[in-house]
Design a protein around this motif. Structure first.
Motif, short mmCIF file in Angstrom:
data_model
loop_
_atom_site.label_atom_id
_atom_site.label_comp_id
_atom_site.label_asym_id
_atom_site.label_seq_id
_atom_site.Cartn_x
_atom_site.Cartn_y
_atom_site.Cartn_z
N ILE A 109 33.34 38.14 47.86
CA ILE A 109 32.97 39.55 48.09
C ILE A 109 33.77 40.12 49.26
O ILE A 109 34.39 41.17 49.15
CB ILE A 109 31.45 39.69 48.33
N GLY A 110 33.76 39.44 50.38
CA GLY A 110 34.58 39.88 51.52
C GLY A 110 33.99 41.04 52.30
O GLY A 110 32.80 41.35 52.19
N ASP A 111 34.85 41.66 53.11
CA ASP A 111 34.41 42.70 54.05
C ASP A 111 34.23 44.04 53.33
O ASP A 111 35.14 44.87 53.30
CB ASP A 111 35.45 42.85 55.17
N VAL A 112 33.06 44.26 52.76
CA VAL A 112 32.83 45.47 51.97
C VAL A 112 32.79 46.71 52.86
O VAL A 112 32.48 46.65 54.05
CB VAL A 112 31.51 45.38 51.16
N VAL A 113 33.09 47.84 52.25
CA VAL A 113 33.03 49.13 52.96
C VAL A 113 31.56 49.58 53.03
O VAL A 113 30.87 49.64 52.01
CB VAL A 113 33.88 50.19 52.23
N LEU A 114 31.10 49.86 54.24
CA LEU A 114 29.74 50.39 54.45
C LEU A 114 29.75 51.90 54.53
O LEU A 114 28.76 52.56 54.20
CB LEU A 114 29.15 49.83 55.74
N ALA A 115 30.84 52.45 55.07
CA ALA A 115 30.95 53.91 55.19
C ALA A 115 32.36 54.31 54.79
O ALA A 115 33.32 53.95 55.47
CB ALA A 115 30.65 54.36 56.62
N ARG A 116 32.44 55.01 53.69
CA ARG A 116 33.74 55.52 53.27
C ARG A 116 34.19 56.61 54.22
O ARG A 116 33.37 57.34 54.77
CB ARG A 116 33.62 56.09 51.85
N ARG A 117 35.49 56.72 54.40
CA ARG A 117 36.03 57.72 55.30
C ARG A 117 35.60 59.13 54.87
O ARG A 117 35.24 59.95 55.70
CB ARG A 117 37.56 57.62 55.27
N ASP A 118 35.62 59.39 53.56
CA ASP A 118 35.36 60.77 53.09
C ASP A 118 33.88 61.14 53.09
O ASP A 118 33.53 62.26 53.43
CB ASP A 118 35.97 60.97 51.69
N ILE A 119 32.99 60.21 52.74
CA ILE A 119 31.58 60.60 52.62
C ILE A 119 30.69 59.98 53.70
O ILE A 119 29.51 60.27 53.77
CB ILE A 119 31.01 60.27 51.22
N GLY A 120 31.24 59.11 54.55
CA GLY A 120 30.48 58.58 55.68
C GLY A 120 29.42 57.57 55.32
O GLY A 120 28.67 57.11 56.18
N THR A 121 29.33 57.19 54.05
CA THR A 121 28.40 56.13 53.66
C THR A 121 28.96 55.46 52.41
O THR A 121 30.11 55.68 52.04
CB THR A 121 26.97 56.67 53.44
N SER A 122 28.14 54.64 51.78
CA SER A 122 28.57 53.94 50.57
C SER A 122 27.35 53.72 49.69
O SER A 122 26.21 53.81 50.16
CB SER A 122 29.16 52.57 50.94
N TYR A 123 27.60 53.43 48.45
CA TYR A 123 26.52 53.10 47.52
C TYR A 123 25.62 51.98 48.09
O TYR A 123 24.40 52.09 48.05
CB TYR A 123 27.13 52.68 46.17
N HIS A 124 26.24 50.92 48.64
CA HIS A 124 25.45 49.76 49.06
C HIS A 124 24.45 50.12 50.16
O HIS A 124 23.31 49.67 50.14
CB HIS A 124 26.37 48.64 49.57
N VAL A 125 24.89 50.88 51.14
CA VAL A 125 24.00 51.26 52.24
C VAL A 125 22.92 52.21 51.74
O VAL A 125 21.72 52.01 52.01
CB VAL A 125 24.80 51.91 53.39
N ALA A 126 23.32 53.21 50.99
CA ALA A 126 22.35 54.21 50.52
C ALA A 126 21.28 53.55 49.64
O ALA A 126 20.08 53.85 49.77
CB ALA A 126 23.08 55.32 49.75
N VAL A 127 21.70 52.63 48.79
CA VAL A 127 20.75 52.05 47.84
C VAL A 127 19.70 51.18 48.57
O VAL A 127 18.52 51.23 48.23
CB VAL A 127 21.50 51.29 46.72
N VAL A 128 20.11 50.41 49.56
CA VAL A 128 19.10 49.56 50.23
C VAL A 128 18.19 50.40 51.13
O VAL A 128 16.98 50.14 51.20
CB VAL A 128 19.71 48.38 51.04
N VAL A 129 18.74 51.40 51.80
CA VAL A 129 17.90 52.26 52.64
C VAL A 129 16.87 52.97 51.77
O VAL A 129 15.68 53.03 52.10
CB VAL A 129 18.77 53.28 53.41
N ASP A 130 17.31 53.49 50.62
CA ASP A 130 16.40 54.27 49.77
C ASP A 130 15.41 53.42 48.99
O ASP A 130 14.26 53.81 48.82
CB ASP A 130 17.21 55.15 48.82
N ASP A 131 15.85 52.26 48.50
CA ASP A 131 14.88 51.41 47.78
C ASP A 131 13.75 51.03 48.74
O ASP A 131 12.58 50.98 48.35
CB ASP A 131 15.56 50.17 47.19
#
Ligand code: GLU
Ligand code: ZN
Length: 274
Positions: free
Chosen positions: A173-195
């Motif tokens: 898997i490696g060093d995944v992106v937590l915050a994309r430069r353009d949107i300031g977040t990522s699917y992975h962070v948003a999904v765990v915070v919201d679930d």
């Protein structure tokens, strides 16, 4: 305990048969069924598609609890979560373009690039560069050293206990992106915070996201969130066996509806595997 499930579509195209199946599985398995609009990708999310989601789901006979959570309204919470991981010393900034990453991966000594749930495993170019801007990546080796092996329980395809150790997480898997430069977040962070915020007890979703679960369990542990069960379901394919994509409007629910199909017809098609 009441089972809480959700359907979490991205309003980036019309809902098709695959979405109908995902929504029906979630609704059927939940005592409480919630809806979440995953619209962090503001360049691709469109209000008309969001309106279509409500219309299609109502037409299918589904009812969901209010309020509907919209991710575009929760960016500050996702930034908080990433900030906490940064304070723990687990992140770094990355200024690589996709092209840079491709070029680094094709260096002869690197061998064949591995493909993880987020695409090619990032070669770590910026890990020790000390950049102060750019995308924010998770330092997987440090994160796993803190968390220890991760474990979760699957109730759908491939049921039972699953585990990943540090070596697997770093190499696969490696060093995944937590915050994309353009949107300031990522699917992975948003999904765990919201679930966690929605109190989801069983995450139901398509089998294409099975491998991403390891990333989600890790983030849940690091952030001290409650860990749900996961239920991955089969993907709906078209007659040629190809996975349905949002751009294939041929399978759009609205099109079946316009041609006179009833919700019962749709359920029957999905049960039959199409
Ligand atoms: N938003 C994702 C999609 O539309 C689903 C994410 C999830 O269920 O975890 O495919
Ligand atoms: Zn980089």
């Amino acid at each position: 305990m009441a089972r809480v499930t959700r359907f979490a579509p991205s309003p980036t195209g019309p809902l098709h048969l695959g979405h109908a199946y995902a929504a029906l599985v979630a609704a059927e398995r939940g005592d409480q069924f919630l809806l979440r609009i995953e619209d962090i990708d503001t360049a691709r999310a469109k209000p008309a598609f969001e309106a279509g989601i409500y219309e299609d789901l109502s037409w299918l006979g589904l009812r969901w609890q209010q309020p509907v959570l919209r991710q575009s309204e929760r960016l500050a919470l996702y930034a908080d979560a990433v900030g906490r991981l940064s304070e723990m010393g687990l992140t770094y900034h990355c200024t690589c373009s996709r092209g840079d990453i491709r070029a680094a991966l094709s260096a002869p000594q690197e061998g064949a690039p591995l493909i993880g749930p987020d695409g090619p495993v990032y070669p770590g170019t910026c890990r020790n560069a000390g950049h102060r801007e750019g995308a924010i990546r998770l330092d997987m080796a440090k994160a796993m050293a803190l968390s220890g092996p991760i474990r979760w329980t699957e109730t759908g395809l491939n049921p039972g206990a699953h585990q990943r150790d540090a070596h697997q997480m770093v190499t696969e898997i490696g060093d995944v992106v937590l915050a994309r430069r353009d949107i300031g977040t990522s699917y992975h962070v948003a999904v765990v915070v919201d679930d966690a915020a929605q109190g989801i007890s069983e995450v139901t979703r398509g089998a294409d996201l099975f491998e991403a679960t390891a990333i989600h369990v890790l983030l849940i542990r690091l952030l001290g969130l409650a860990q749900p069960l996961w239920h991955h379901h089969r993907l709906i394919r078209d007659a040629a066996g190809k996975r349905l994509a949002k751009r294939d409007d041929a399978q759009a629910l609205a099109k079946y509806r316009a041609e006179g199909a009833t919700p019962a017809d749709i359920r029957q098609m999905l049960q039959a595997g199409i």
